[in-house]
Design a protein around this motif. Structure first.
Motif, short mmCIF file in Angstrom:
data_model
loop_
_atom_site.label_atom_id
_atom_site.label_comp_id
_atom_site.label_asym_id
_atom_site.label_seq_id
_atom_site.Cartn_x
_atom_site.Cartn_y
_atom_site.Cartn_z
N GLU A 180 0.90 -1.23 -0.10
CA GLU A 180 0.15 -0.12 -0.12
C GLU A 180 0.86 1.22 0.10
O GLU A 180 2.12 1.35 0.56
CB GLU A 180 -0.86 0.01 1.22
N LEU A 181 0.45 2.37 -0.62
CA LEU A 181 1.08 3.58 -0.77
C LEU A 181 0.88 4.55 0.64
O LEU A 181 -0.09 4.52 1.21
CB LEU A 181 0.78 4.20 -1.83
N ARG A 182 1.78 5.36 0.81
CA ARG A 182 1.53 6.46 1.87
C ARG A 182 1.14 7.62 1.27
O ARG A 182 0.88 8.62 2.06
CB ARG A 182 3.17 6.86 2.40
N ALA A 183 1.13 7.60 -0.02
CA ALA A 183 0.65 9.04 -0.79
C ALA A 183 -0.87 9.50 -0.51
O ALA A 183 -1.58 8.49 -0.06
CB ALA A 183 0.92 8.87 -2.22
N GLU A 184 -1.06 10.76 -1.00
CA GLU A 184 -2.67 11.27 -0.70
C GLU A 184 -3.50 10.41 -1.59
O GLU A 184 -3.08 9.75 -2.56
CB GLU A 184 -2.43 12.38 -1.07
N LEU A 187 -3.98 10.78 -5.06
CA LEU A 187 -2.91 10.66 -5.99
C LEU A 187 -2.93 8.95 -6.08
O LEU A 187 -2.48 8.51 -7.31
CB LEU A 187 -1.57 10.80 -5.37
N GLN A 188 -3.14 8.19 -5.09
CA GLN A 188 -3.19 6.77 -5.37
C GLN A 188 -4.24 6.49 -6.16
O GLN A 188 -3.77 5.48 -7.23
CB GLN A 188 -3.70 6.12 -3.77
N GLU A 189 -5.19 6.98 -6.20
CA GLU A 189 -6.61 6.60 -7.19
C GLU A 189 -6.06 6.73 -8.55
O GLU A 189 -6.19 5.83 -9.55
CB GLU A 189 -7.52 7.20 -6.76
N ARG A 190 -5.28 7.90 -8.75
CA ARG A 190 -4.77 8.39 -10.13
C ARG A 190 -3.93 7.18 -10.62
O ARG A 190 -3.64 6.72 -11.71
CB ARG A 190 -4.34 9.70 -10.25
N LEU A 191 -2.85 6.92 -9.72
CA LEU A 191 -1.84 6.05 -10.04
C LEU A 191 -2.36 4.61 -10.45
O LEU A 191 -2.12 3.98 -11.31
CB LEU A 191 -0.81 6.01 -8.95
N LEU A 192 -3.34 3.98 -9.68
CA LEU A 192 -3.79 2.76 -9.63
C LEU A 192 -4.70 2.56 -11.00
O LEU A 192 -4.70 1.52 -11.50
CB LEU A 192 -4.58 2.33 -8.35
N ASN A 193 -5.38 3.77 -11.25
CA ASN A 193 -6.15 3.64 -12.49
C ASN A 193 -5.50 3.83 -13.65
O ASN A 193 -6.16 4.03 -14.81
CB ASN A 193 -7.34 4.56 -12.16
N HIS A 194 -4.28 4.09 -13.66
CA HIS A 194 -3.54 4.78 -14.93
C HIS A 194 -3.08 3.47 -15.89
O HIS A 194 -2.22 2.59 -15.08
CB HIS A 194 -2.14 5.69 -14.72
#
Length: 326
Positions: A180-184, A187-194
């Protein structure tokens, strides 16, 4: 035997912020003295091509810093190849002790000691720094158009860099030792859906691999922290994104800091929590961290210092005279 010298304005640090402060302070007839520090020229001396410095389509980082130093000298800034080891900001004039044994006193100080990217400490990482291994996506991402690249980290820095790098790369692999990421969250949502980003959970970077002649990255070896299995991933670029550490050791117990050690300044200025002490560049900037913004803050610091000195003029006979002291 330590020699003591006085200056109206002492600039500590020699990246874009320090040299720009030197240019502006010298033009203001402040006769500034700039002490370069342990890495003259700062972080740009460890980069190669720079394509986002206005006025230069492309310039080598070290060459740009040589030009900045020459510019500051030409304006009349005295540049000293030394390292400040102690800085006393408890009273004016402020006092700096240097590695050479010189003691400087100053009516005002501009701090431009910068920040350093955090690294993993791998031998192969060090080998390829500037030749495929980077800690700045906005500086170097452009060079990896259509290439596969790797980002290491799990906080805001890593996620922001991975997302930014999708503008250039054909694929971005994010390597993180946890699942799991420590990011906001946004931002996590954007990354995981990219579609261009593939996370590799429970992995650590073990080695950067590449060619020696010419020096360049070809891939990485990563290890599963649970099984110990090593996997090789092709990559032309490796971005270490585990954060930056401001070089605030000299002043961390004297000035107000925040965000993990960055020197805090008044909004819209370079004034710190001590009157007469100003901070510029990556030492205070945890957001932009660009050469051009550092240079802009160096300008601001010199102008802020000029205004402060005009309002707090010290009689000439109050300055310590050059001496040889025990």
């Amino acid at each position: 035997m330590a020699e003591t010298r006085h200056t109206k304005l002492l600039i500590v640090g020699s990246g874009p912020a320090g040299y720009t402060a030197g240019v502006y302070a010298a033009r203001a007839m402040l006769e500034p003295v700039l002490i370069q520090g342990i890495e003259p020229g700062g972080q740009l001396t460890t980069t190669t091509e720079v394509e986002n410095w206005p006025g230069d389509t492309e310039v080598q980082g070290p060459d740009l810093m040589v030009r900045m130093e020459a510019h500051a000298r030409a304006m009349g800034c005295e540049i000293i190849g030394d390292i400040v080891t102690e800085l006393d900001l408890s009273k004016r004039p402020f006092t700096a002790q240097t590695d050479s044994g010189m003691v400087w006193t100053a009516d005002a100080v501009v701090l431009a000691t910068g920040a350093r990217a955090k690294w993993l400490g791998l031998t192969s990482e060090e080998k390829f720094k500037g030749f495929g291994v980077s800690a700045c996506a906005t500086c170097d991402g452009f060079f990896y158009r259509g290439q596969e690249i790797v980002v290491v980290g799990g906080g805001n820095t890593a996620v922001e860099e991975a997302l930014f790098l999708t503008n250039f790369a054909s694929k971005v692999t994010l390597i993180h030792r946890r699942n799991e990421l420590r990011a906001e969250k946004i931002l996590q949502e954007r990354l995981l859906n990219h579609p261009k980003i593939e996370p590799m959970w429970f992995h650590t970077l073990e080695e950067v691999t590449g060619t020696d002649n010419p020096l360049g990255v070809e891939g990485v070896k990563v290890k599963n922290v649970n099984t110990g299995e090593v996997t090789e991933i092709p990559a032309k670029g490796v971005f270490i994104a585990i954060g930056h550490a401001p070089a605030s050791e000299l002043v961390k117990d004297q000035l107000e800091t925040h965000m993990g050690g960055y020197v805090k300044v008044e909004p819209g200025s370079t004034r710190t929590s001590i009157p007469g002490v100003f901070a510029a560049g990556d030492l205070t900037d945890h957001i932009y961290r660009q050469a051009v913004t550092s240079a802009g803050m160096g300008c601001m610091a010199a102008l802020d210092a000029e205004k402060f000195l005009a309002e707090h003029e010290v009689p000439a006979d109050a300055h310590p005279t050059p001496s040889a002291a025990e």
